[in-house]
Design a protein around this motif. Structure first.
Motif, PDB file in Angstrom:
ATOM      1  N   ARG A 151      15.710  -1.888  -4.030  1.00 18.51           N
ATOM      2  CA  ARG A 151      15.263  -3.146  -4.637  1.00 18.51           C
ATOM      3  C   ARG A 151      13.875  -2.966  -5.256  1.00 18.51           C
ATOM      4  O   ARG A 151      13.594  -3.490  -6.341  1.00 18.51           O
ATOM      5  CB  ARG A 151      15.240  -4.253  -3.590  1.00 18.51           C
ATOM      6  N   LEU A 152      13.030  -2.223  -4.581  1.00 17.91           N
ATOM      7  CA  LEU A 152      11.686  -1.968  -5.094  1.00 17.91           C
ATOM      8  C   LEU A 152      11.758  -1.250  -6.445  1.00 17.91           C
ATOM      9  O   LEU A 152      11.040  -1.586  -7.389  1.00 17.91           O
ATOM     10  CB  LEU A 152      10.907  -1.121  -4.079  1.00 17.91           C
ATOM     11  N   GLU A 153      12.638  -0.271  -6.544  1.00 23.08           N
ATOM     12  CA  GLU A 153      12.820   0.455  -7.806  1.00 23.08           C
ATOM     13  C   GLU A 153      13.306  -0.478  -8.909  1.00 23.08           C
ATOM     14  O   GLU A 153      12.825  -0.425 -10.045  1.00 23.08           O
ATOM     15  CB  GLU A 153      13.801   1.607  -7.613  1.00 23.08           C
ATOM     16  N   SER A 154      14.257  -1.348  -8.581  1.00 30.16           N
ATOM     17  CA  SER A 154      14.791  -2.292  -9.574  1.00 30.16           C
ATOM     18  C   SER A 154      13.710  -3.250 -10.060  1.00 30.16           C
ATOM     19  O   SER A 154      13.612  -3.542 -11.255  1.00 30.16           O
ATOM     20  CB  SER A 154      15.961  -3.092  -8.975  1.00 30.16           C
ATOM     21  N   LEU A 155      12.885  -3.734  -9.135  1.00 25.93           N
ATOM     22  CA  LEU A 155      11.804  -4.643  -9.510  1.00 25.93           C
ATOM     23  C   LEU A 155      10.786  -3.932 -10.398  1.00 25.93           C
ATOM     24  O   LEU A 155      10.289  -4.516 -11.377  1.00 25.93           O
ATOM     25  CB  LEU A 155      11.113  -5.188  -8.258  1.00 25.93           C
ATOM     26  N   ALA A 156      10.468  -2.679 -10.072  1.00 19.86           N
ATOM     27  CA  ALA A 156       9.520  -1.916 -10.873  1.00 19.86           C
ATOM     28  C   ALA A 156      10.069  -1.680 -12.278  1.00 19.86           C
ATOM     29  O   ALA A 156       9.352  -1.810 -13.273  1.00 19.86           O
ATOM     30  CB  ALA A 156       9.199  -0.583 -10.196  1.00 19.86           C
ATOM     31  N   LYS A 157      11.337  -1.349 -12.362  1.00 19.89           N
ATOM     32  CA  LYS A 157      11.967  -1.103 -13.662  1.00 19.89           C
ATOM     33  C   LYS A 157      11.964  -2.371 -14.513  1.00 19.89           C
ATOM     34  O   LYS A 157      11.796  -2.310 -15.733  1.00 19.89           O
ATOM     35  CB  LYS A 157      13.400  -0.604 -13.460  1.00 19.89           C
ATOM     36  N   ALA A 158      12.116  -3.512 -13.871  1.00 18.09           N
ATOM     37  CA  ALA A 158      12.129  -4.787 -14.589  1.00 18.09           C
ATOM     38  C   ALA A 158      10.729  -5.306 -14.882  1.00 18.09           C
ATOM     39  O   ALA A 158      10.560  -6.324 -15.562  1.00 18.09           O
ATOM     40  CB  ALA A 158      12.908  -5.828 -13.779  1.00 18.09           C
ATOM     41  N   GLY A 159       9.708  -4.631 -14.341  1.00 16.62           N
ATOM     42  CA  GLY A 159       8.330  -5.072 -14.559  1.00 16.62           C
ATOM     43  C   GLY A 159       7.922  -6.240 -13.689  1.00 16.62           C
ATOM     44  O   GLY A 159       6.872  -6.859 -13.907  1.00 16.62           O
ATOM     45  N   ASN A 160       8.708  -6.536 -12.659  1.00 16.55           N
ATOM     46  CA  ASN A 160       8.395  -7.644 -11.749  1.00 16.55           C
ATOM     47  C   ASN A 160       7.518  -7.120 -10.615  1.00 16.55           C
ATOM     48  O   ASN A 160       7.961  -6.952  -9.474  1.00 16.55           O
ATOM     49  CB  ASN A 160       9.682  -8.252 -11.200  1.00 16.55           C
ATOM     50  N   LEU A 161       6.254  -6.877 -10.932  1.00 14.69           N
ATOM     51  CA  LEU A 161       5.365  -6.227  -9.979  1.00 14.69           C
ATOM     52  C   LEU A 161       4.850  -7.179  -8.908  1.00 14.69           C
ATOM     53  O   LEU A 161       4.483  -6.743  -7.814  1.00 14.69           O
ATOM     54  CB  LEU A 161       4.203  -5.582 -10.724  1.00 14.69           C
ATOM     55  N   THR A 162       4.824  -8.457  -9.199  1.00 19.98           N
ATOM     56  CA  THR A 162       4.395  -9.433  -8.188  1.00 19.98           C
ATOM     57  C   THR A 162       5.372  -9.440  -7.012  1.00 19.98           C
ATOM     58  O   THR A 162       4.959  -9.387  -5.841  1.00 19.98           O
ATOM     59  CB  THR A 162       4.326 -10.845  -8.805  1.00 19.98           C
ATOM     60  N   GLU A 163       6.653  -9.497  -7.313  1.00 23.10           N
ATOM     61  CA  GLU A 163       7.644  -9.475  -6.240  1.00 23.10           C
ATOM     62  C   GLU A 163       7.692  -8.113  -5.564  1.00 23.10           C
ATOM     63  O   GLU A 163       7.915  -8.014  -4.352  1.00 23.10           O
ATOM     64  CB  GLU A 163       9.025  -9.841  -6.790  1.00 23.10           C
ATOM     65  N   ALA A 164       7.495  -7.052  -6.349  1.00 21.90           N
ATOM     66  CA  ALA A 164       7.469  -5.707  -5.768  1.00 21.90           C
ATOM     67  C   ALA A 164       6.335  -5.597  -4.753  1.00 21.90           C
ATOM     68  O   ALA A 164       6.510  -5.030  -3.667  1.00 21.90           O
ATOM     69  CB  ALA A 164       7.296  -4.666  -6.873  1.00 21.90           C
ATOM     70  N   ARG A 165       5.172  -6.155  -5.082  1.00 19.26           N
ATOM     71  CA  ARG A 165       4.051  -6.145  -4.155  1.00 19.26           C
ATOM     72  C   ARG A 165       4.384  -6.925  -2.891  1.00 19.26           C
ATOM     73  O   ARG A 165       4.009  -6.523  -1.783  1.00 19.26           O
ATOM     74  CB  ARG A 165       2.819  -6.736  -4.860  1.00 19.26           C
ATOM     75  N   GLN A 166       5.123  -8.023  -3.006  1.00 19.56           N
ATOM     76  CA  GLN A 166       5.530  -8.814  -1.844  1.00 19.56           C
ATOM     77  C   GLN A 166       6.457  -8.007  -0.937  1.00 19.56           C
ATOM     78  O   GLN A 166       6.340  -8.053   0.295  1.00 19.56           O
ATOM     79  CB  GLN A 166       6.215 -10.103  -2.300  1.00 19.56           C
ATOM     80  N   VAL A 167       7.382  -7.257  -1.546  1.00 21.65           N
ATOM     81  CA  VAL A 167       8.297  -6.414  -0.759  1.00 21.65           C
ATOM     82  C   VAL A 167       7.503  -5.371   0.019  1.00 21.65           C
ATOM     83  O   VAL A 167       7.726  -5.161   1.220  1.00 21.65           O
ATOM     84  CB  VAL A 167       9.331  -5.722  -1.676  1.00 21.65           C
ATOM     85  N   VAL A 168       6.568  -4.715  -0.656  1.00 23.18           N
ATOM     86  CA  VAL A 168       5.753  -3.696   0.004  1.00 23.18           C
ATOM     87  C   VAL A 168       4.977  -4.312   1.165  1.00 23.18           C
ATOM     88  O   VAL A 168       4.900  -3.733   2.262  1.00 23.18           O
ATOM     89  CB  VAL A 168       4.787  -3.054  -1.014  1.00 23.18           C
TER      90      VAL A 168
END
Length: 397
Positions: free
Chosen positions: A19-36
């Motif tokens: 999911r983190l990879e998918s968010l990064a690919k989509a440029g959704n870094l805010t949600e990616a940061r939340q996952v981390v």
């Protein structure tokens, strides 16, 4: 599917990496940061191998955030050489992107099982190539237009007389570190590790050209400003201070010794790290200027293993701090850390990225630079007048 925040099975943790990879690919870094952030509490982080993977994933997201921040700022920066240099070295400057990229590459080299984050690493490398390529293109055009070095920024040739010499005139006990290939962002990290010793200032200086180790290290010698030049000696182009040829480290150390005599001692960093404290004290004696030399970063970068370079070059920061601690214990109170040049840290040279050497009479041939005169142009190569680049010596381009 939503898996919740409490881990039960290994597949859940791996699903979050995907999911983190998918968010990064989509440029959704805010949600990616939340996952981390959520995954820091995961039970799997207590398993060393999984902790390494998640640390690397977190560094990837940090890098992508830094790269996005730079891309949003870059169009607002005036395209003058001075403004571009200052934009890089500012507290929130482009150096942060280079720093995060170095940490990603270090993490990737340290993580033996990186298949699960391979896609994330690939996204970071692609982003880095795009961001740095764009910045470099703008920078080179500005330099081609205005020349080098820019006005209003300290020069590398001023470093010794600006920072070291005044302390010695006051009879302070001074350590001058010459750290080969330490990038500006690494200097920023080094500064952070030294704050427990006292007041720390990180400053920038424009380098001389070409940025080879013999040339740029010679520029860091006493009294270099205004009298540094390139000369032809024994059929080679070499640096000189007021006509005094400084081919290598031995020449540079002898040059300092002739000025400061018994006040001066010099050591390789590796010797200081391995020498017993009493022997170190005895070796320094009454000297109040110690020069510490280290070529570890440059040797790793020029060596046969890019993997080892990415994995180990950041270790120099800790080694320099340890050496600082040891010398502070011997009464030294002023420490200056200078670098000759930086480097571009890439895991490999991509296919099609090799530029052909343009035909000409080249008196100095290096992988990234040539000095002499050209006959015709070559794709991917920028040719500039040597004098326009601040180069004094028997070369035209």
């Amino acid at each position: 599917p939503y898996l919740g925040v409490r881990d039960t099975f290994p597949f859940e943790e791996k699903a979050y990496l995907k999911r983190l990879e998918s968010l990064a690919k989509a440029g959704n870094l805010t949600e990616a940061r939340q996952v981390v952030s959520q995954r820091r509490q995961s039970v799997w982080r207590y398993i060393p191998e999984r902790a390494l993977i998640w640390k690397l994933a977190e560094r990837c997201i940090d890098f992508l955030i830094a790269a996005e921040a730079w891309k949003s700022q870059a169009p607002k920066i005036p395209n003058t050489v001075r403004d571009l240099v200052q934009a890089y070295t500012a507290a929130d400057g482009f150096w942060q992107t280079d720093r995060q990229q170095r940490l990603v590459e270090q993490g990737a080299a340290a993580c033996a099982e990186d298949d699960e984050v391979g896609g994330l690493i690939a996204i970071c490398r692609q982003q880095y190539a795009e961001v740095v390529g764009s910045a470099q293109s703008v920078f080179l055009k500005a330099v081609e237009r205005e020349g080098w070095p820019p006005e209003g920024i300290p020069r590398q040739t001023q470093v010794f007389n600006r920072y070291v010499a005044p302390e010695l005139e006051e009879r302070a006990k001074v350590v001058y570190f010459l750290v080969d290939s330490m990038r500006y962002e690494m200097g920023r990290d080094l500064g952070g590790t030294l704050e427990s010793f006292g007041s720390v200032t990180v400053s920038s200086a424009t380098t001389i050209l070409p940025t080879t180790t013999p040339c740029a290290m010679a520029a860091l010698m006493p009294g270099a400003d205004g009298v540094y030049s390139l000369v032809e000696d024994r059929g080679e182009i070499v640096p000189a201070i007021a006509g005094r040829v400084l081919r290598n480290s031995a020449d540079r150390m002898e040059f300092i010794r002739e000025i400061y005599g018994d006040r001066f001692r010099e050591f390789p960093l590796s010797d200081l790290l391995s020498m017993p404290q009493k022997k170190l004290q005895s070796s320094i004696g009454e000297a109040d200027l110690v020069v510490v030399r280290t070529q570890e970063i440059d040797a790793l970068g020029e060596g046969p293993s890019p993997y080892l370079a990415r994995k180990l070059m950041s270790d120099i920061i800790g080694d320099v701090r340890t050496t600082t601690d040891r010398l502070a214990g011997l009464g030294f109170g002023t420490f200056i850390y200078a670098a000759d040049h930086g480097h571009v840290l890439l895991p490999e040279v991509a296919a099609g990225s090799i530029a052909q050497q343009p035909p000409g009479e080249w008196k100095m041939v290096k992988r990234r630079s040539l000095l002499g005169s050209s006959i015709s142009r070559s794709s991917g190569v920028t040719i500039m007048q040597a004098a326009h680049m601040g180069i004094t010596g028997p070369v035209q381009e």
